[in-house]
Design a protein around this motif. Structure first.
Motif, PDB file in Angstrom:
ATOM      1  N   LEU A 303       0.620  -1.254  -0.049  1.00 49.82           N
ATOM      2  CA  LEU A 303       0.022  -0.101  -0.053  1.00 49.82           C
ATOM      3  C   LEU A 303       0.628   1.335  -0.154  1.00 49.82           C
ATOM      4  CD1 LEU A 303      -2.751  -1.087   2.780  1.00 49.82           C
ATOM      5  CD2 LEU A 303      -3.114  -0.783   0.038  1.00 49.82           C
ATOM      6  N   HIS A 304       1.997   1.223   0.829  1.00 46.30           N
ATOM      7  CA  HIS A 304       2.683   2.611   0.918  1.00 46.30           C
ATOM      8  C   HIS A 304       4.220   2.469   0.490  1.00 46.30           C
ATOM      9  CE1 HIS A 304      -0.659   3.285   3.770  1.00 46.30           C
ATOM     10  NE2 HIS A 304      -0.406   2.030   4.360  1.00 46.30           N
ATOM     11  N   GLY A 305       4.676   1.285   0.086  1.00 42.96           N
ATOM     12  CA  GLY A 305       6.151   1.254  -0.213  1.00 42.96           C
ATOM     13  C   GLY A 305       6.374   0.565  -1.457  1.00 42.96           C
ATOM     14  N   ASP A 306       7.637  -0.058  -1.707  1.00 41.72           N
ATOM     15  CA  ASP A 306       7.920  -0.300  -2.843  1.00 41.72           C
ATOM     16  C   ASP A 306       7.368  -1.692  -3.312  1.00 41.72           C
ATOM     17  OD1 ASP A 306       9.702  -1.382  -5.055  1.00 41.72           O
ATOM     18  OD2 ASP A 306      11.048  -2.386  -3.659  1.00 41.72           O
ATOM     19  N   PRO A 307       6.795  -1.726  -4.529  1.00 43.24           N
ATOM     20  CA  PRO A 307       5.768  -2.662  -4.881  1.00 43.24           C
ATOM     21  C   PRO A 307       6.647  -3.979  -5.108  1.00 43.24           C
ATOM     22  CG  PRO A 307       5.628  -0.843  -6.494  1.00 43.24           C
ATOM     23  CD  PRO A 307       6.657  -0.563  -5.561  1.00 43.24           C
ATOM     24  N   ARG A 308       7.987  -3.910  -5.663  1.00 38.43           N
ATOM     25  CA  ARG A 308       8.894  -5.184  -5.813  1.00 38.43           C
ATOM     26  C   ARG A 308       9.057  -5.722  -4.557  1.00 38.43           C
ATOM     27  NH1 ARG A 308      13.347  -4.492 -10.128  1.00 38.43           N
ATOM     28  NH2 ARG A 308      13.396  -2.363  -9.637  1.00 38.43           N
ATOM     29  N   ARG A 331      -1.504 -10.975  -4.001  1.00 37.81           N
ATOM     30  CA  ARG A 331      -0.406 -11.209  -5.215  1.00 37.81           C
ATOM     31  C   ARG A 331      -0.923 -10.563  -6.087  1.00 37.81           C
ATOM     32  NH1 ARG A 331       3.636 -12.562  -8.641  1.00 37.81           N
ATOM     33  NH2 ARG A 331       5.703 -12.743  -7.640  1.00 37.81           N
ATOM     34  N   GLY A 332      -1.939 -10.994  -6.521  1.00 37.53           N
ATOM     35  CA  GLY A 332      -2.811 -10.612  -7.787  1.00 37.53           C
ATOM     36  C   GLY A 332      -3.296  -9.378  -7.749  1.00 37.53           C
ATOM     37  N   GLN A 333      -3.863  -8.948  -6.679  1.00 35.60           N
ATOM     38  CA  GLN A 333      -4.405  -7.678  -6.334  1.00 35.60           C
ATOM     39  C   GLN A 333      -3.212  -6.680  -6.295  1.00 35.60           C
ATOM     40  OE1 GLN A 333      -6.130  -6.842  -2.414  1.00 35.60           O
ATOM     41  NE2 GLN A 333      -6.911  -4.867  -3.063  1.00 35.60           N
ATOM     42  N   ALA A 334      -2.032  -6.967  -5.917  1.00 40.54           N
ATOM     43  CA  ALA A 334      -0.875  -6.073  -6.035  1.00 40.54           C
ATOM     44  C   ALA A 334      -0.369  -5.802  -7.286  1.00 40.54           C
ATOM     45  CB  ALA A 334       0.174  -6.589  -5.049  1.00 40.54           C
ATOM     46  N   LEU A 335      -0.278  -6.763  -8.207  1.00 37.79           N
ATOM     47  CA  LEU A 335      -0.085  -6.751  -9.405  1.00 37.79           C
ATOM     48  C   LEU A 335      -0.997  -5.967 -10.421  1.00 37.79           C
ATOM     49  CD1 LEU A 335       1.463 -10.442  -9.844  1.00 37.79           C
ATOM     50  CD2 LEU A 335       2.743  -8.233 -10.368  1.00 37.79           C
ATOM     51  N   GLY A 338      -0.872  -2.547  -9.668  1.00 34.49           N
ATOM     52  CA  GLY A 338       0.190  -2.063  -9.980  1.00 34.49           C
ATOM     53  C   GLY A 338       0.372  -2.103 -11.631  1.00 34.49           C
ATOM     54  N   GLY A 339      -0.901  -2.008 -12.182  1.00 36.97           N
ATOM     55  CA  GLY A 339      -0.826  -2.144 -13.797  1.00 36.97           C
ATOM     56  C   GLY A 339      -0.243  -3.236 -14.385  1.00 36.97           C
ATOM     57  N   LYS A 340      -0.161  -4.492 -13.762  1.00 36.67           N
ATOM     58  CA  LYS A 340       0.296  -5.438 -14.546  1.00 36.67           C
ATOM     59  C   LYS A 340      -0.780  -6.760 -14.495  1.00 36.67           C
ATOM     60  CE  LYS A 340       4.936  -4.667 -13.425  1.00 36.67           C
ATOM     61  NZ  LYS A 340       6.011  -4.822 -12.521  1.00 36.67           N
ATOM     62  N   PRO A 341      -1.957  -6.603 -15.022  1.00 34.95           N
ATOM     63  CA  PRO A 341      -3.038  -7.398 -15.019  1.00 34.95           C
ATOM     64  C   PRO A 341      -2.893  -8.632 -15.695  1.00 34.95           C
ATOM     65  CG  PRO A 341      -3.422  -5.763 -16.847  1.00 34.95           C
ATOM     66  CD  PRO A 341      -2.182  -5.367 -16.092  1.00 34.95           C
ATOM     67  N   VAL A 342      -1.912  -8.894 -16.661  1.00 33.01           N
ATOM     68  CA  VAL A 342      -1.494 -10.136 -17.233  1.00 33.01           C
ATOM     69  C   VAL A 342      -0.773 -11.079 -16.406  1.00 33.01           C
ATOM     70  CG1 VAL A 342      -0.210 -11.329 -19.130  1.00 33.01           C
ATOM     71  CG2 VAL A 342      -1.326  -9.201 -19.713  1.00 33.01           C
ATOM     72  N   GLU A 343       0.170 -10.381 -15.398  1.00 29.45           N
ATOM     73  CA  GLU A 343       0.973 -11.189 -14.513  1.00 29.45           C
ATOM     74  C   GLU A 343       0.042 -11.523 -13.139  1.00 29.45           C
ATOM     75  OE1 GLU A 343       4.714  -9.382 -13.230  1.00 29.45           O
ATOM     76  OE2 GLU A 343       4.447  -8.433 -15.199  1.00 29.45           O
ATOM     77  N   ALA A 344      -1.203 -10.644 -12.999  1.00 29.24           N
ATOM     78  CA  ALA A 344      -1.948 -10.906 -11.924  1.00 29.24           C
ATOM     79  C   ALA A 344      -2.974 -12.231 -12.384  1.00 29.24           C
ATOM     80  CB  ALA A 344      -3.009  -9.622 -11.547  1.00 29.24           C
ATOM     81  N   ILE A 345      -2.872 -12.533 -13.520  1.00 25.43           N
ATOM     82  CA  ILE A 345      -4.007 -13.755 -13.775  1.00 25.43           C
ATOM     83  C   ILE A 345      -3.543 -15.146 -12.964  1.00 25.43           C
ATOM     84  CG2 ILE A 345      -4.802 -15.099 -15.787  1.00 25.43           C
ATOM     85  CD1 ILE A 345      -4.938 -12.638 -17.434  1.00 25.43           C
ATOM     86  N   ALA A 368      -9.078  -8.819 -13.625  1.00 24.25           N
ATOM     87  CA  ALA A 368      -7.775  -8.551 -14.276  1.00 24.25           C
ATOM     88  C   ALA A 368      -7.960  -9.050 -15.779  1.00 24.25           C
ATOM     89  CB  ALA A 368      -6.940  -9.670 -13.357  1.00 24.25           C
ATOM     90  N   LEU A 369      -8.749 -10.207 -15.808  1.00 25.78           N
ATOM     91  CA  LEU A 369      -8.813 -10.478 -17.257  1.00 25.78           C
ATOM     92  C   LEU A 369      -9.376  -9.440 -18.237  1.00 25.78           C
ATOM     93  CD1 LEU A 369     -10.542 -13.879 -16.715  1.00 25.78           C
ATOM     94  CD2 LEU A 369      -8.365 -13.679 -17.487  1.00 25.78           C
ATOM     95  N   VAL A 370     -10.323  -8.822 -17.863  1.00 28.55           N
ATOM     96  CA  VAL A 370     -10.821  -7.489 -18.520  1.00 28.55           C
ATOM     97  C   VAL A 370      -9.826  -6.336 -18.657  1.00 28.55           C
ATOM     98  CG1 VAL A 370     -12.492  -5.570 -18.298  1.00 28.55           C
ATOM     99  CG2 VAL A 370     -13.478  -7.845 -18.139  1.00 28.55           C
ATOM    100  N   ALA A 371      -8.918  -6.286 -17.598  1.00 32.98           N
ATOM    101  CA  ALA A 371      -7.933  -5.100 -17.834  1.00 32.98           C
ATOM    102  C   ALA A 371      -6.763  -5.482 -18.842  1.00 32.98           C
ATOM    103  CB  ALA A 371      -7.365  -5.113 -16.217  1.00 32.98           C
TER     104      ALA A 371
END
Ligand SMILES: [Zn+2]
Length: 468
Positions: A303-308, A331-335, A338-345, A368-371
């Motif tokens: 929420l507040h820090g470094d996504p990686r 993990r999926g929510q964070a991805l 974070g603008g990475k819907p493909v990786e979230a799937i 995520a699939l829609v995004a």
């Protein structure tokens, strides 16, 4: 995912009970202007745990067939109550302040005692049925917008506490209308202990919680506590409860350690999502390497820090509990956020599978699939979202995502219908009717979609909602 259903604009931070009071006291026009109800929190992990706490209690209370849901209110103060015989409302503050499963289960057992005892009759008599429905609609976040935790992030949970100014007439109504009578309290205590004993559980948690309120009441400010206001706790009541609870053969029975851990995980998650960052790290210092602390740290970092760093921490959690669906969900929510819907799937698929198709997680996977904006995923997104909204009928998010999926497919009739359903659930009746009317022109007359759209066009708005 812990979804906050965030109101569209500055909502007075009222307790749910205060909303009920305002509704009873105010003319409907004024109610319409209040517009947005108190936000409701949705979270698959928390809701699953609360279902497991309540199910045995409801069964022995003879209420298992009534499909009673526990609804989590976005309020940091302690409160739990029943209002319509179909739902038990509990503030997240009550979950945070319950250090063991047994403590919150005791409160839920007491509330079930009010339900089973028919103590709502007084409330029903005095509140018009329509107004009761309005309360429920507001409590459920009709008129609220589903948003990811990140977007609601500045609106930290603890800062919301108790800011409602309660005017004197409302206060009078609250005391007279919504407070249980002492006899009802004692009956609910007795029923609660009976339910706990019948399910092999101790009533010590209930006693400890209520005792705390009488202890707290030695200090100024207990009047402000919504739970104490609606459930008066004179010392003799608590003494009677203690005697009753101690007579149970289960008085000394402790919570199962695995269940205690899940409870601790839930509290860590709520803290991390809802409380200020400094509060989170005070509760869970970085030196604390327990699983709940690591969960809180991972969420706070996301929420507040470094996504990686957040992803690395989440992966560490997955290594420790590879079958925990909520770590994959996180993990999926964070991805996704974070603008990475493909990786979230992939993690979201895993979360759906491990959670036995929890609808709220399916909605996140659908999102995520829609995004991805990849048409190869569209049919799958539609199938998953349709399955989710069939079982989770009150979440506008699912219908909103479904509308986008249909839009990608070029099916504008279904897209309009799903958008109309989302708007209806948000309490935006005008938009719902406009979209449903348009959907009707796109469906064949009399087809199932046309009939659904027609239902929305014909639906009566909830009392107090704008109907123009
Ligand atoms: Zn009570």
């Amino acid at each position: 995912m812990l979804l906050r259903l965030v109101s569209g604009k500055g909502l007075p931070k009222m307790t749910a009970l205060t909303v009920a009071v305002a509704l009873a006291a105010a003319p409907l026009q004024a109610l319409a202007e209040q517009e947005k109800g108190p936000p409701v929190l949705r979270d698959a992990e928390t809701e699953q745990l609360l279902r497991e706490y309540t199910r045995p209690i409801l069964r022995v209370a003879g209420l298992e067939k009534q499909n009673i849901q526990v609804v989590i209110i976005n309020e940091s103060v302690f409160n739990a109550f029943v209002a319509d015989g179909r739902r038990i409302f509990v503030n997240y503050g009550a979950l945070m302040q319950s250090l063991t499963p047994n403590q919150i289960t005791g409160v839920l057992a007491h509330e079930t005692g009010h339900l089973a005892g028919g103590h709502l009759a007084k409330l029903r008599e005095q509140l018009a049925q329509a107004q009761t429905q309005m309360i429920i609609a507001m409590l459920l976040g009709v008129g609220a917008l589903a948003a990811g935790a990140r977007s609601g992030n500045s609106n930290g949970g603890l800062t919301n506490a108790g800011a409602a100014a309660i005017s004197a007439p409302q206060e009078v109504i609250r005391r007279n209308l919504l407070s249980y009578q002492r006899q009802q309290e004692e009956n609910a205590d007795r029923a609660g202990v009976k339910f706990l004993t019948a399910t092999g559980q101790s009533a010590k948690g209930m006693y400890d919680t209520f005792k705390r309120f009488t202890d707290d009441s030695l200090f100024a400010g207990h009047d402000a506590d919504p739970y104490v206001q609606s459930h008066p706790m004179p010392a003799e009541r608590v003494a009677a409860l203690e005697e009753l609870a101690r007579s149970s053969p289960y008085w000394d029975k402790k919570d199962d350690p695995a269940l205690q851990l899940r409870h601790d995980m839930m509290r860590a998650k709520i803290s991390a999502f809802m409380e200020r960052q400094d509060t989170v790290y005070r509760r869970y210092p970085l030196s604390d390497n327990s699983l709940p602390a690591r969960y809180a740290h991972a969420i706070a970092t996301y929420l507040h820090g470094d996504p990686r760093s957040a992803l690395a921490q989440i992966d560490g959690l997955i290594q420790l509990q590879p079958a925990n669906p909520y770590f994959y969900e996180l993990r999926g929510q964070a991805l996704l956020e974070g603008g990475k819907p493909v990786e979230a799937i992939a993690p979201l698929r895993k979360a759906v599978q491990l959670s036995n198709n929890a609808p709220l997680i399916e909605m996140l996977l659908g999102q995520a699939l829609v995004a991805t904006d990849n048409k190869a995923y569209t049919d799958e997104a539609i199938a998953i979202l349709r399955a989710a909204v069939a079982r989770e009928t009150e979440a506008p998010l699912g219908f909103a995502q479904l509308a986008m999926a249909y839009g990608q497919k070029g099916d504008y009739a279904e897209a309009d219908l799903a958008s109309a359903q989302a708007a209806y659930l948000r309490g935006d009746n005008k938009t719902a009717r406009d979209l449903a009317s348009r959907a009707k022109t796109r469906f064949a007359v009399g087809s199932p979609g046309w009939v659904k759209a027609d239902d929305i066009v014909a639906a009566k708005p909830l009392p107090g909602q704008k109907n123009d």
